[in-house]
Design a protein around this motif. Sequence first.
Motif, PDB file in Angstrom:
ATOM      1  N   SER A 188       0.832  -1.189   0.000  1.00 19.11           N
ATOM      2  CA  SER A 188       0.000   0.000   0.000  1.00 19.11           C
ATOM      3  C   SER A 188       0.872   1.247   0.000  1.00 19.11           C
ATOM      4  O   SER A 188       1.904   1.301   0.663  1.00 19.11           O
ATOM      5  N   GLN A 189       0.463   2.263  -0.763  1.00 16.19           N
ATOM      6  CA  GLN A 189       1.205   3.516  -0.812  1.00 16.19           C
ATOM      7  C   GLN A 189       0.801   4.480   0.303  1.00 16.19           C
ATOM      8  O   GLN A 189       1.421   5.520   0.487  1.00 16.19           O
ATOM      9  N   ALA A 190      -0.243   4.138   1.054  1.00 14.93           N
ATOM     10  CA  ALA A 190      -0.672   4.991   2.166  1.00 14.93           C
ATOM     11  C   ALA A 190       0.343   4.896   3.295  1.00 14.93           C
ATOM     12  O   ALA A 190       0.809   3.810   3.645  1.00 14.93           O
ATOM     13  N   VAL A 191       0.710   6.034   3.869  1.00 14.86           N
ATOM     14  CA  VAL A 191       1.719   6.082   4.925  1.00 14.86           C
ATOM     15  C   VAL A 191       1.035   6.141   6.289  1.00 14.86           C
ATOM     16  O   VAL A 191       0.226   7.031   6.548  1.00 14.86           O
ATOM     17  N   ASP A 192       1.347   5.170   7.154  1.00 14.34           N
ATOM     18  CA  ASP A 192       0.860   5.169   8.534  1.00 14.34           C
ATOM     19  C   ASP A 192       1.934   5.859   9.372  1.00 14.34           C
ATOM     20  O   ASP A 192       2.910   5.238   9.794  1.00 14.34           O
ATOM     21  N   HIS A 193       1.760   7.153   9.611  1.00 21.13           N
ATOM     22  CA  HIS A 193       2.786   7.933  10.300  1.00 21.13           C
ATOM     23  C   HIS A 193       3.007   7.448  11.733  1.00 21.13           C
ATOM     24  O   HIS A 193       4.143   7.442  12.213  1.00 21.13           O
ATOM     25  N   GLN A 194       1.946   7.024  12.399  1.00 22.51           N
ATOM     26  CA  GLN A 194       2.088   6.529  13.766  1.00 22.51           C
ATOM     27  C   GLN A 194       2.933   5.263  13.790  1.00 22.51           C
ATOM     28  O   GLN A 194       3.816   5.090  14.632  1.00 22.51           O
ATOM     29  N   LYS A 195       2.668   4.357  12.831  1.00 27.75           N
ATOM     30  CA  LYS A 195       3.438   3.114  12.759  1.00 27.75           C
ATOM     31  C   LYS A 195       4.895   3.400  12.390  1.00 27.75           C
ATOM     32  O   LYS A 195       5.817   2.752  12.888  1.00 27.75           O
ATOM     33  N   ALA A 200      10.481   3.380  13.953  1.00 25.95           N
ATOM     34  CA  ALA A 200      11.742   4.111  14.103  1.00 25.95           C
ATOM     35  C   ALA A 200      12.247   4.021  15.534  1.00 25.95           C
ATOM     36  O   ALA A 200      13.455   3.837  15.778  1.00 25.95           O
ATOM     37  N   GLN A 201      11.334   4.128  16.502  1.00 23.05           N
ATOM     38  CA  GLN A 201      11.721   4.032  17.914  1.00 23.05           C
ATOM     39  C   GLN A 201      12.229   2.633  18.243  1.00 23.05           C
ATOM     40  O   GLN A 201      13.216   2.462  18.968  1.00 23.05           O
ATOM     41  N   ARG A 202      11.561   1.616  17.709  1.00 23.09           N
ATOM     42  CA  ARG A 202      11.998   0.231  17.946  1.00 23.09           C
ATOM     43  C   ARG A 202      13.384  -0.018  17.371  1.00 23.09           C
ATOM     44  O   ARG A 202      14.216  -0.686  17.997  1.00 23.09           O
ATOM     45  N   ILE A 203      13.641   0.507  16.164  1.00 28.37           N
ATOM     46  CA  ILE A 203      14.964   0.330  15.545  1.00 28.37           C
ATOM     47  C   ILE A 203      16.033   1.034  16.376  1.00 28.37           C
ATOM     48  O   ILE A 203      17.139   0.510  16.584  1.00 28.37           O
ATOM     49  N   TYR A 204      15.698   2.232  16.873  1.00 30.12           N
ATOM     50  CA  TYR A 204      16.649   2.972  17.704  1.00 30.12           C
ATOM     51  C   TYR A 204      16.958   2.206  18.986  1.00 30.12           C
ATOM     52  O   TYR A 204      18.122   2.073  19.382  1.00 30.12           O
ATOM     53  N   GLN A 205      15.907   1.676  19.612  1.00 33.53           N
ATOM     54  CA  GLN A 205      16.094   0.924  20.848  1.00 33.53           C
ATOM     55  C   GLN A 205      16.908  -0.351  20.603  1.00 33.53           C
ATOM     56  O   GLN A 205      17.678  -0.788  21.458  1.00 33.53           O
ATOM     57  N   ALA A 206      16.736  -0.950  19.408  1.00 35.76           N
ATOM     58  CA  ALA A 206      17.410  -2.218  19.108  1.00 35.76           C
ATOM     59  C   ALA A 206      18.841  -2.034  18.623  1.00 35.76           C
ATOM     60  O   ALA A 206      19.610  -2.998  18.587  1.00 35.76           O
ATOM     61  N   GLY A 207      19.202  -0.801  18.270  1.00 35.43           N
ATOM     62  CA  GLY A 207      20.548  -0.604  17.724  1.00 35.43           C
ATOM     63  C   GLY A 207      21.330   0.475  18.411  1.00 35.43           C
ATOM     64  O   GLY A 207      22.160   0.220  19.289  1.00 35.43           O
ATOM     65  N   GLU A 208      21.068   1.705  18.074  1.00 36.30           N
ATOM     66  CA  GLU A 208      21.879   2.831  18.535  1.00 36.30           C
ATOM     67  C   GLU A 208      21.877   2.978  20.057  1.00 36.30           C
ATOM     68  O   GLU A 208      22.886   3.348  20.652  1.00 36.30           O
ATOM     69  N   LYS A 209      20.764   2.680  20.714  1.00 37.58           N
ATOM     70  CA  LYS A 209      20.630   2.959  22.146  1.00 37.58           C
ATOM     71  C   LYS A 209      21.195   1.847  23.030  1.00 37.58           C
ATOM     72  O   LYS A 209      21.329   2.027  24.229  1.00 37.58           O
TER      73      LYS A 209
END
Length: 218
Positions: A188-195, A200-209
């Motif tokens: 789908s081309q619709a963007v779920d901004h909340q998701k 993005a937060q999950r990726i940050y928590q799993a890597g950089e943080k």
Amino acid sequence: GQAPMSATSAAPQQQTSSVPAAASYKIREEGTLKPYPRFNAEEDVQKMRKAMKGLGTDEKAIIDVLGYRSNDQRQNLKMMYKTCFGRDLVNDLKSELGGRFEDAIVALMFTPAEYDAMELRRAMRGLGTDEAALIEILCTRSNSQIHNLTECYKRFYGRKLEQDIISETSGHFRKLLVSMSVGGRMESQAVDHQKAQTDAQRIYQAGEKRWGTDENTF
């Protein structure tokens, strides 16, 4: 203190975003070779047969035909060649050409799905694995393209692509490729901004943080 901004004064600021609306995105897939407007399959195969007949090969004549025909037109030429001469065009090209030129010309004679299947087999055949080729194909194709190439893989080699991926790769890389080979991603081309913010937060928590990396999250 500053007076609260009214709804009417706030509206213009909301319209200054440079991000286009989701509905404005359109996917276009278009090859660089356009269909030849004066396409005549019988004339083309006559030219190619003449170019390969007898001593030597007229490589320019082959380029003038195959280098200016779309993929669909080239598939028609394969059928017409066999109809006119009772010979396989790809086999004749392989016997008359050589080196990288042969590789390029023969590659032109397959559909995109067939060529993807051949490249995936090449990437996993023999010692070692061409991981870059696996990523380039499996991570960039649409779901329908994935389904087509997996069917071609089974037809060409009598084996399942997923099983070869499992036997030739390992760890998190294997998990990624197997998930890509299913061809079930959301398109789908619709963007779920909340998701998107949550991911993005999950990726940050799993890597950089953290110390180390949580590959499963990625």
